[in-house]
Structure formats: structure tokens, C-alpha cells
Design a protein around this motif. Structure first.
Motif, mmCIF file in Angstrom:
data_model
loop_
_atom_site.group_PDB
_atom_site.id
_atom_site.type_symbol
_atom_site.label_atom_id
_atom_site.label_comp_id
_atom_site.label_asym_id
_atom_site.label_seq_id
_atom_site.Cartn_x
_atom_site.Cartn_y
_atom_site.Cartn_z
ATOM 1 N N MET A 1 0.844 -1.207 0.000
ATOM 2 C CA MET A 1 0.000 0.000 0.000
ATOM 3 C C MET A 1 0.877 1.254 0.000
ATOM 4 N N ARG A 2 0.523 2.231 -0.864
ATOM 5 C CA ARG A 2 1.284 3.472 -0.916
ATOM 6 C C ARG A 2 0.698 4.452 0.103
ATOM 7 N N ALA A 45 0.542 5.198 13.488
ATOM 8 C CA ALA A 45 0.470 3.748 13.292
ATOM 9 C C ALA A 45 0.598 3.378 11.813
ATOM 10 N N TYR A 46 0.150 4.271 10.932
ATOM 11 C CA TYR A 46 0.279 4.031 9.491
ATOM 12 C C TYR A 46 1.697 4.336 8.987
ATOM 13 N N GLY A 47 2.509 4.949 9.814
ATOM 14 C CA GLY A 47 3.872 5.296 9.384
ATOM 15 C C GLY A 47 3.958 6.609 8.622
ATOM 16 N N ILE A 48 2.949 7.460 8.754
ATOM 17 C CA ILE A 48 2.968 8.765 8.084
ATOM 18 C C ILE A 48 4.051 9.635 8.731
ATOM 19 N N ASP A 197 -10.567 5.161 5.328
ATOM 20 C CA ASP A 197 -11.146 5.305 3.984
ATOM 21 C C ASP A 197 -10.318 6.271 3.131
ATOM 22 N N ALA A 198 -9.875 7.356 3.755
ATOM 23 C CA ALA A 198 -9.090 8.363 3.016
ATOM 24 C C ALA A 198 -7.770 7.763 2.536
ATOM 25 N N ILE A 199 -7.124 7.001 3.411
ATOM 26 C CA ILE A 199 -5.832 6.398 3.059
ATOM 27 C C ILE A 199 -6.015 5.352 1.960
ATOM 28 N N GLU A 200 -7.101 4.587 2.049
ATOM 29 C CA GLU A 200 -7.359 3.576 1.013
ATOM 30 C C GLU A 200 -7.700 4.234 -0.329
ATOM 31 N N TRP A 201 -8.429 5.335 -0.272
ATOM 32 C CA TRP A 201 -8.748 6.082 -1.496
ATOM 33 C C TRP A 201 -7.457 6.619 -2.121
#
Lengths: 211, 211
Positions: A1-2, A45-48, A197-201
């Protein structure tokens, strides 16, 4: 995932939310504090790597005094809550105005707090015109390095709550190539699903940087 | 009904449309010409005072030569089609580059054509960094009057075709307060309903100019 490197957060809808709850408009901002912290932890947690919150703007300071005091107070509290998490904190805004809360002056230089960590930027008494007003056409330097907000990098993804589809003066240079995701719900109704949802979009977008 | 004074048009999706039709990517731009004219007439009928089309950008000129030639040619044809309609035409873009089509040089000053009329701006070889690069921090003048694009006013509504939710460098200063409406269909699949839907959506927005 990007995953986006840098996300911008426009936490809008506090006043509409308060009105819907039968509260005074100025009472909404307090209810946006917990969501801000929850989102920060989720982003970590997402590594942003970098996150920029739209606190308040010079434009916002045309609102009634009771609202101004409420959002200034909420910004100060938000910064204190966030700083306890371990961040590399930077406040960007026009400090030469009464509207800038004095308590936040120490953070107008990037400061590692509680061991440092994710870059967290907070726009406080920010104005887009103020931001661009230090550009010097004579300088042989990219525009993005000439701004008052020069320590804030290009933004990959902007997420706005409250169903309004506009930037409202949010970092016009760092936003030129940003993808823009709008959530219908008001900011105090933040749910972790919104961010997911925003990250998946974003992961499905074709990133070209204008090319 | 509250009609926007000034609309920005990002006619995206020409290449994806062409691919979907089994054509070469560069063949899409020609199919965007008729929609551009149809939209212009529709905007006039609504009484819109100013319209800005995103032609092509300096960023776009990193694409393969066959595509560059195709979008340059399409821009020249679009300007010729539009100019026959009775407009006050202005081309804005960096003329000091090979990529700027010489035929369009006469229109880099606003020119009344066929009796004049609605202000129509066309961005040709435009770059956001080029646009901001003539700001002078020493000038006591609003930023919007210092730009290369200073003859283009603040934009109320931006409509983008092709389902991508970003500005891609489109007039960052004039767009700071713009409402942003995105249409899923590709630009060559333009329908008058798209424009009608965007105008009706805009009518329902609460316009605050950041306040």
C-alpha cells in the motif's frame, strides 16, 4: 500500500456540530480535541511522516469574539495534548498579531518534544497572503523554500471534514498537487474509519505531480 | 439562484478516454474541442462573467513529444473556436519557452473578439511557480495583483472532469477560496447536465471566503 508522506487535516464543522447539539457555536471546538489526538495516533500507526493541522486563520479572526477566544483556547490545548505524544512540533502563523496565543511562541521553531518523532505542524493565525508575502522574485530559489511556511513540505493528501469542498486558504503552495478527500461528517464526529477510507482512497490515485 | 461570477474548468481525462476507445492517447485532445465550445455557450446562457480553461502546463510538457504536439494543436484550435463566439479573450502562460504556440502570442493581452463579451481566459504553457515568481515582498500591493496571472480574478467554482480530486497547479492564488466540484466522466464525455449539476451544487454552498 502506498502511504502518503505528508497529510493535511482541515477539521471543519465544529460550529455546525455544536448547533446540531443545541450548544452555542463556540462550544464546538472543545469537542474537536479528542479527535485530533486520536487521528495523530492513527497516522503514526500508518507510518505517516508529517501531518499538518489547520488550526485557525487570520480570516477566522473576523468572527465574534466569543468564538475567537474559544478556538484560540482549543488550539493551545490541542498543541499541549499533541506535544505529550512524542513529536517534532512546529507552529506556523503570524505571531505579530494580537490573535496569536503567546503560549505557543516557543514552538514557532521546530522543537522535538517527548523524544521527538513524527513531524507535526499546526497552523495558528495563519494567512495564505501572509505566507506568500515574503516571496522575492529576485531569489534563485524554489518558491516553496521562500515561504513563511518553508519548513512545511509538499502535501500528498488533504482530508477535510464537514462536507465543504474547498481549501479555504490552506497552504496554497504545498497543496498544488495534493489529492483532496472530503468527509461528510463534522469534525467532532471523527471516526477512525474516516481516516482509513481516506488512506485507502489515496492508494488508488494515480500520482503524477502535474506531469 | 446564486450564479458564480468566475468558473475554472479543468478538462481532464482526454488520454484515459482515448485509451478506452482503443485510440492513441494523443488522439483524445481533439475530442475535447466540441465540449469546450458547448460549455462556453452554456456558461454564457447562465450569465457567468468570467471563465478560465486549463489548457496545458509546463508540467505537461514532460510528456512524450507526440502528446505535446497534440495538446498544443488542440489549444490553438480551441482558442480559434472560442474567439469566434464574441469574447474578451486572454491567454496566460510562459511565452518564453518553445512550448508556447506562437499563433497565440497576440492574445496574451486581453482582446475583444467578435464584439467582445464574456471574459474567457485560457492557460497555455502555464506553471504555478512561474505565476508566483514575480511576487515582490517589498510591494504594498495585494498578492493577487502581483502575479503573472494578475488579469485573472478570484475563482468561485472550479469544475474538474475525469474523477481526479486535485488542482494540479491550477492558479493557486485565485483558487484559495474556490469551491471544487469533480465529475466522474472524462472530459470528451461532457454533457450539459454536468455543468447544470455543478451550478446547482454551488448554489447550495455557504460562501464565507475563509471567514
Amino acid at each position: 500500500m502506498r502511504i502518503p508522506n505528508h497529510i493535511g487535516i482541515i477539521p471543519d464543522g465544529n460550529r455546525r456540530w455544536a448547533k446540531g447539539q443545541g450548544l452555542g457555536k463556540e462550544e464546538g471546538y472543545q469537542h474537536g480535541l479528542a479527535p485530533g489526538l486520536e487521528l495523530l495516533r492513527q497516522a503514526k500507526a500508518y507510518g505517516i511522516e508529517e501531518i499538518t493541522y489547520y488550526g485557525f486563520t487570520a480570516d477566522n479572526c473576523k468572527r465574534p469574539k466569543i468564538q475567537q477566544e474559544a478556538f484560540q483556547k482549543a488550539c493551545v490545548e490541542a498543541v499541549h495534548m499533541i506535544s505529550m505524544e512524542g513529536t517534532s512540533l512546529l507552529i506556523v502563523g503570524n505571531t505579530e498579531s494580537e490573535s496569536f496565543p503567546k503560549e505557543l511562541l516557543p514552538y514557532t521553531r521546530r522543537t522535538d518534544i517527548a523524544g521527538g518523532g513524527m513531524k507535526v505542524n499546526f497552523l495558528v493565525n495563519y494567512g495564505w497572503e501572509w505566507d506568500l508575502s515574503c516571496i522575492q522574485s529576485s531569489k534563485e530559489m524554489p518558491i516553496i523554500h521562500q515561504l513563511h511556511s518553508r519548513d512545511i513540505s509538499r502535501i500528498d493528501l488533504i482530508i477535510r471534514w464537514g462536507n465543504t469542498r474547498r481549501l479555504s486558504g490552506f497552504l496554497p503552495v504545498q497543496s498544488v498537487y495534493s489529492d483532496f478527500y472530503v468527509i461528510d461528517e463534522m469534525w467532532p464526529d471523527f471516526k477512525t474509519e474516516h481516516f482509513k477510507d481516506a488512506i485507502e482512497w489515496y492508494n488508488k490515485q494515480d500520482i503524477t505531480l502535474g506531469g
